[in-house]
Motif scaffolding. Structure first.
Motif, PDB file in Angstrom:
ATOM      1  N   UNK A  44       0.841  -1.206   0.000  1.00 48.88           N
ATOM      2  CA  UNK A  44       0.000   0.000   0.000  1.00 48.88           C
ATOM      3  C   UNK A  44       0.874   1.253   0.000  1.00 48.88           C
ATOM      4  N   UNK A  45       1.950   1.234   0.786  1.00 48.39           N
ATOM      5  CA  UNK A  45       2.859   2.384   0.858  1.00 48.39           C
ATOM      6  C   UNK A  45       3.581   2.588  -0.471  1.00 48.39           C
ATOM      7  N   UNK A  46       3.957   1.501  -1.121  1.00 50.74           N
ATOM      8  CA  UNK A  46       4.623   1.597  -2.426  1.00 50.74           C
ATOM      9  C   UNK A  46       3.662   2.171  -3.460  1.00 50.74           C
ATOM     10  N   UNK A  47       2.426   1.683  -3.456  1.00 57.51           N
ATOM     11  CA  UNK A  47       1.413   2.219  -4.367  1.00 57.51           C
ATOM     12  C   UNK A  47       1.217   3.708  -4.102  1.00 57.51           C
ATOM     13  N   UNK A  48       1.143   4.082  -2.820  1.00 56.79           N
ATOM     14  CA  UNK A  48       0.987   5.488  -2.455  1.00 56.79           C
ATOM     15  C   UNK A  48       2.121   6.341  -2.983  1.00 56.79           C
ATOM     16  N   UNK A  49       3.325   5.829  -2.904  1.00 61.09           N
ATOM     17  CA  UNK A  49       4.501   6.567  -3.382  1.00 61.09           C
ATOM     18  C   UNK A  49       4.418   6.775  -4.897  1.00 61.09           C
ATOM     19  N   UNK A  50       4.014   5.736  -5.627  1.00 63.48           N
ATOM     20  CA  UNK A  50       3.902   5.844  -7.082  1.00 63.48           C
ATOM     21  C   UNK A  50       2.779   6.806  -7.474  1.00 63.48           C
ATOM     22  N   UNK A 109      -5.151   0.002  -5.920  1.00 66.24           N
ATOM     23  CA  UNK A 109      -4.324   0.962  -6.665  1.00 66.24           C
ATOM     24  C   UNK A 109      -5.177   1.814  -7.591  1.00 66.24           C
ATOM     25  N   UNK A 110      -6.183   1.201  -8.232  1.00 67.22           N
ATOM     26  CA  UNK A 110      -7.078   1.963  -9.104  1.00 67.22           C
ATOM     27  C   UNK A 110      -7.855   3.005  -8.312  1.00 67.22           C
ATOM     28  N   UNK A 111      -8.375   2.595  -7.167  1.00 71.84           N
ATOM     29  CA  UNK A 111      -9.148   3.515  -6.320  1.00 71.84           C
ATOM     30  C   UNK A 111      -8.275   4.685  -5.876  1.00 71.84           C
ATOM     31  N   UNK A 112      -7.086   4.385  -5.392  1.00 68.65           N
ATOM     32  CA  UNK A 112      -6.198   5.440  -4.912  1.00 68.65           C
ATOM     33  C   UNK A 112      -5.810   6.390  -6.041  1.00 68.65           C
ATOM     34  N   UNK A 113      -5.532   5.835  -7.206  1.00 67.57           N
ATOM     35  CA  UNK A 113      -5.170   6.655  -8.354  1.00 67.57           C
ATOM     36  C   UNK A 113      -6.306   7.602  -8.740  1.00 67.57           C
ATOM     37  N   UNK A 114      -7.522   7.078  -8.806  1.00 63.47           N
ATOM     38  CA  UNK A 114      -8.674   7.907  -9.185  1.00 63.47           C
ATOM     39  C   UNK A 114      -8.933   8.984  -8.140  1.00 63.47           C
ATOM     40  N   UNK A 115      -8.927   8.599  -6.862  1.00 64.91           N
ATOM     41  CA  UNK A 115      -9.200   9.571  -5.799  1.00 64.91           C
ATOM     42  C   UNK A 115      -8.175  10.697  -5.765  1.00 64.91           C
ATOM     43  N   UNK A 116      -6.935  10.386  -6.050  1.00 68.94           N
ATOM     44  CA  UNK A 116      -5.871  11.397  -5.962  1.00 68.94           C
ATOM     45  C   UNK A 116      -5.734  12.226  -7.235  1.00 68.94           C
ATOM     46  N   UNK A 117      -5.944  11.604  -8.397  1.00 62.68           N
ATOM     47  CA  UNK A 117      -5.776  12.333  -9.656  1.00 62.68           C
ATOM     48  C   UNK A 117      -6.997  13.161 -10.052  1.00 62.68           C
ATOM     49  N   UNK A 118      -8.189  12.713  -9.713  1.00 64.17           N
ATOM     50  CA  UNK A 118      -9.407  13.410 -10.139  1.00 64.17           C
ATOM     51  C   UNK A 118      -9.437  14.879  -9.712  1.00 64.17           C
ATOM     52  N   UNK A 119      -9.127  15.219  -8.443  1.00 70.36           N
ATOM     53  CA  UNK A 119      -9.172  16.637  -8.077  1.00 70.36           C
ATOM     54  C   UNK A 119      -8.150  17.488  -8.831  1.00 70.36           C
ATOM     55  N   UNK A 120      -7.004  16.899  -9.124  1.00 68.94           N
ATOM     56  CA  UNK A 120      -5.968  17.638  -9.861  1.00 68.94           C
ATOM     57  C   UNK A 120      -6.410  17.863 -11.298  1.00 68.94           C
ATOM     58  N   UNK A 121      -6.884  16.803 -11.943  1.00 71.09           N
ATOM     59  CA  UNK A 121      -7.308  16.921 -13.333  1.00 71.09           C
ATOM     60  C   UNK A 121      -8.573  17.764 -13.481  1.00 71.09           C
ATOM     61  N   UNK A 122      -9.401  17.809 -12.444  1.00 70.51           N
ATOM     62  CA  UNK A 122     -10.615  18.632 -12.492  1.00 70.51           C
ATOM     63  C   UNK A 122     -10.277  20.108 -12.656  1.00 70.51           C
ATOM     64  N   UNK A 123      -9.098  20.505 -12.190  1.00 70.23           N
ATOM     65  CA  UNK A 123      -8.679  21.905 -12.346  1.00 70.23           C
ATOM     66  C   UNK A 123      -8.604  22.299 -13.820  1.00 70.23           C
ATOM     67  N   UNK A 124      -8.314  21.346 -14.690  1.00 67.41           N
ATOM     68  CA  UNK A 124      -8.270  21.620 -16.130  1.00 67.41           C
ATOM     69  C   UNK A 124      -9.648  22.072 -16.609  1.00 67.41           C
ATOM     70  N   UNK A 125     -10.694  21.471 -16.055  1.00 70.70           N
ATOM     71  CA  UNK A 125     -12.052  21.823 -16.482  1.00 70.70           C
ATOM     72  C   UNK A 125     -12.533  23.130 -15.869  1.00 70.70           C
ATOM     73  N   UNK A 126     -11.847  23.624 -14.857  1.00 71.89           N
ATOM     74  CA  UNK A 126     -12.252  24.861 -14.185  1.00 71.89           C
ATOM     75  C   UNK A 126     -11.502  26.080 -14.697  1.00 71.89           C
ATOM     76  N   UNK A 127     -10.506  25.888 -15.543  1.00 65.73           N
ATOM     77  CA  UNK A 127      -9.582  26.975 -15.864  1.00 65.73           C
ATOM     78  C   UNK A 127      -9.927  27.773 -17.112  1.00 65.73           C
ATOM     79  N   UNK A 128     -11.153  27.698 -17.560  1.00 67.61           N
ATOM     80  CA  UNK A 128     -11.467  28.377 -18.815  1.00 67.61           C
ATOM     81  C   UNK A 128     -11.768  29.867 -18.644  1.00 67.61           C
TER      82      UNK A 128
END
Length: 196
Positions: A44-50, A109-128
């Motif tokens: 879990x820690x290794x996945x978190x690091x990646x 790993x899929x859950x962690x990736x989605x939870x962590x990346x979604x808020x960052x990528x959502x900024x792309x949709x807010x920046x217009x």
């Protein structure tokens, strides 16, 4: 963690024991259990690091004023800006996820990736800048749904698509994104390169 990650890749997660990990550096079980409760917790820690490395890379891309929203999305999905070591680590660990006995780890790993990346990528949709380019009241949730769909359908451990099938699913995926976000057809044409 580095020793464990190397062993997970070389021997496989299921075949690696806590003793194997400790033997790399001649450590005692007491030291291991001071930091981790189990081998699963190490993974879990290794996945978190990646995932953290991917998120930090995505944040740099989102903050780049020289890139358009489609370019940013494409860059994040293609892993641009990641070092060769980051890409290799992710690919090697992903190989372990596709072993049948590691299905639960893969899901985590899929859950962690989605939870962590979604808020960052959502900024792309807010920046217009008020131009209302994207028509969604739920940018983070929309991105999370796109990530979940993409990570599932394009996971080579789950589906073995031919090149033609992958290209068709890629085109359908981009069409779905464009229609969901209310942008003109072809707005995310650069992203289609990922599926070629």
């Amino acid at each position: 963690m580095d020793a464990a990650q190397k062993l997970f890749i070389e021997k496989g997660y299921a075949k690696t024991t806590v003793t194997d990990i400790l033997n790399v550096h001649g450590l005692s079980k007491g030291v291991f259990y001071y930091y981790f409760k189990s081998k699963e917790e190490v993974m879990d820690a290794i996945i978190g690091r990646i995932v953290d490395a991917s998120v930090n890379n995505a944040k740099k891309i989102v903050a780049n004023p020289q890139m358009t929203p489609p370019q940013k999305l494409c860059a994040i999905l293609m892993g641009q800006g990641q070092t060769e070591e980051m890409i290799k680590d992710r690919e090697n660990i992903a190989h372990q996820f596709h072993e049948a006995e590691n299905a639960e780890m893969h899901q985590k790993s899929l859950v962690q990736s989605i939870k962590c990346l979604a808020p960052v990528m959502a900024e792309i949709l807010k920046e217009d800048n008020g131009a209302n380019t994207f028509s969604t009241d739920y940018p983070q949730e929309t991105v999370a749904l796109f990530l979940a769909a993409g990570q599932t359908i394009f996971d080579e451990g789950l589906f073995s698509w031919s090149g033609e099938e992958r290209a068709r699913y890629g085109a359908a995926f981009i069409e779905m994104i464009e229609k969901t976000l209310g942008v003109p057809a072809g707005y995310f044409k650069d992203v289609i390169k990922i599926f070629a």
